[in-house]
Design an enzyme around this catalytic site. Structure first.
Site, PDB file in Angstrom:
ATOM      1  N   ASN A 164      -8.179  -8.718  -5.506  1.00 43.26           N
ATOM      2  CA  ASN A 164      -7.178  -9.497  -4.606  1.00 43.26           C
ATOM      3  C   ASN A 164      -7.438 -11.016  -4.093  1.00 43.26           C
ATOM      4  O   ASN A 164      -8.680 -11.265  -4.382  1.00 43.26           O
ATOM      5  CB  ASN A 164      -6.897  -8.758  -3.248  1.00 43.26           C
ATOM      6  CG  ASN A 164      -8.243  -8.473  -2.469  1.00 43.26           C
ATOM      7  OD1 ASN A 164      -9.405  -8.298  -3.189  1.00 43.26           O
ATOM      8  ND2 ASN A 164      -8.094  -8.371  -1.126  1.00 43.26           N
ATOM      9  N   GLU A 178      -3.561  -5.224  -7.627  1.00 44.09           N
ATOM     10  CA  GLU A 178      -2.999  -4.462  -8.946  1.00 44.09           C
ATOM     11  C   GLU A 178      -1.931  -5.398  -9.603  1.00 44.09           C
ATOM     12  O   GLU A 178      -1.734  -5.616 -10.674  1.00 44.09           O
ATOM     13  CB  GLU A 178      -2.149  -3.506  -8.273  1.00 44.09           C
ATOM     14  CG  GLU A 178      -2.942  -2.232  -7.679  1.00 44.09           C
ATOM     15  CD  GLU A 178      -3.284  -2.453  -6.031  1.00 44.09           C
ATOM     16  OE1 GLU A 178      -3.381  -3.678  -5.708  1.00 44.09           O
ATOM     17  OE2 GLU A 178      -3.042  -1.512  -5.391  1.00 44.09           O
ATOM     18  N   CYS A 233      -0.196  -0.569  -2.441  1.00 48.23           N
ATOM     19  CA  CYS A 233       1.094  -1.005  -1.521  1.00 48.23           C
ATOM     20  C   CYS A 233       2.352  -0.915  -2.231  1.00 48.23           C
ATOM     21  O   CYS A 233       2.353  -0.747  -3.482  1.00 48.23           O
ATOM     22  CB  CYS A 233       0.898  -2.320  -0.887  1.00 48.23           C
ATOM     23  SG  CYS A 233       1.427  -3.524  -1.945  1.00 48.23           S
ATOM     24  N   CYS A 260       2.969  -3.388  -4.914  1.00 52.31           N
ATOM     25  CA  CYS A 260       2.339  -3.246  -6.141  1.00 52.31           C
ATOM     26  C   CYS A 260       2.772  -1.830  -7.116  1.00 52.31           C
ATOM     27  O   CYS A 260       2.720  -1.826  -8.228  1.00 52.31           O
ATOM     28  CB  CYS A 260       0.862  -2.803  -5.884  1.00 52.31           C
ATOM     29  SG  CYS A 260      -0.019  -4.310  -5.379  1.00 52.31           S
TER      30      CYS A 260
HETATM   31  N1  THU Z   1      -4.319  -5.193  -1.060  1.00 54.33           N
HETATM   32  C1  THU Z   1      -4.502  -5.272  -2.321  1.00 54.33           C
HETATM   33  O1  THU Z   1      -5.225  -5.768  -3.210  1.00 54.33           O
HETATM   34  N2  THU Z   1      -3.791  -3.942  -2.895  1.00 54.33           N
HETATM   35  C2  THU Z   1      -3.038  -3.315  -2.266  1.00 54.33           C
HETATM   36  O2  THU Z   1      -2.407  -2.268  -2.781  1.00 54.33           O
HETATM   37  C3  THU Z   1      -2.930  -3.201  -0.618  1.00 54.33           C
HETATM   38  C4  THU Z   1      -3.678  -4.365   0.019  1.00 54.33           C
HETATM   39  C5  THU Z   1      -5.007  -6.447  -0.494  1.00 54.33           C
HETATM   40  C6  THU Z   1      -4.451  -7.563   0.145  1.00 54.33           C
HETATM   41  C7  THU Z   1      -5.168  -8.244   0.965  1.00 54.33           C
HETATM   42  O3  THU Z   1      -6.110  -9.076   0.421  1.00 54.33           O
HETATM   43  C8  THU Z   1      -6.028  -6.956   1.773  1.00 54.33           C
HETATM   44  O4  THU Z   1      -6.095  -5.891   0.666  1.00 54.33           O
HETATM   45  C9  THU Z   1      -5.545  -6.450   2.901  1.00 54.33           C
HETATM   46  O5  THU Z   1      -4.273  -6.040   3.163  1.00 54.33           O
END
Ligand code: THU
Length: 147
Positions: free
Chosen positions: A55, A68, A100, A103
Site C-alpha cells: 500500500n 492489491e 477491500c 481491490c
Molecule cells: N489497504 C490495502 O492495501 N488493501 C486493502 O484491501 C484494504 C486496505 C490499505 C489502504 C490503507 O493504506 C490501509 O490499508 C488502511 O486502510
C-alpha cells in the site's frame, strides 16, 4: 469463505506458502505513515511468476493506493493480461485481512481477462482463510460483460 479452510495448514495455503511469504516481504516496503497499517499483496501467475505490491498512502488520504491494486498495476505494466491463479494478502495486524471492495473489482479485471478464478489467501498472523475471488465478489461485473 470456507471456515474449514481457515488454517495455514490447509493444502491450498501450504502450496502457496512462498506466495504468502512474498506478500509479507512486500509489506516491508509499505508506505503507510498515516494508518500504520502495512499491507502486502502477491499475485501468482500460471507460469509461476510472482508479482508483488504494497500500500502507498497519500497526504490526501483518499488517494491512497491499496497493495492489491499496486500489484495488479505492476503486473499489467509488465504486459500480463491473465493467468492469475492465486493471490495472498497480508497486513501488520494479527487479524486476517480481506481485500477491500475496490481491490476485489481490480483483481476481477485481471482474472476475468484470462478466465481464471484465483484463490485469495487472506492472511493473519497465525491464520489463513482462503476463498475463490468469485466467492468474495459474486455476480461480478467483469471485462466479459463489455466484450
Ligand atoms: N489497504 C490495502 O492495501 N488493501 C486493502 O484491501 C484494504 C486496505 C490499505 C489502504 C490503507 O493504506 C490501509 O490499508 C488502511 O486502510
Amino acid at each position: 469463505m470456507d471456515q474449514n479452510d481457515s488454517s495455514p495448514e490447509t493444502p491450498d495455503a501450504r502450496k502457496d506458502s512462498d506466495l504468502i511469504a512474498a506478500a509479507r516481504g512486500a509489506a516491508v516496503h509499505s508506505y503507510a505513515p498515516y494508518s500504520r497499517f502495512k499491507v502486502g499483496a502477491a499475485l501468482r501467475f500460471a507460469d509461476g511468476t510472482i508479482v508483488t505490491g504494497t500500500n502507498v498512502e497519500n497526504a490526501s488520504y483518499g488517494l491512497t493506493l491499496c497493495a492489491e491494486t499496486v500489484a495488479v498495476g505492476q503486473a499489467m505494466a509488465q504486459g500480463r493480461r491473465g493467468g492469475l491463479v492465486a493471490v495472498a494478502v497480508t497486513a501488520s495486524g494479527a487479524d486476517v485481512v480481506t481485500p477491500c471492495g475496490r481491490c476485489r473489482q481490480v483483481l476481477m479485471e485481471l482474472a476475468g481477462l484470462g478466465g481464471t478464478d484465483p484463490l485469495i489467501h487472506c492472511c493473519g498472523e497465525s491464520e489463513v482463510r482462503t476463498a475463490r475471488l468469485s466467492e468474495l465478489l459474486p455476480a461480478a461485473f467483469g471485462p466479459a460483460r463489455l466484450a
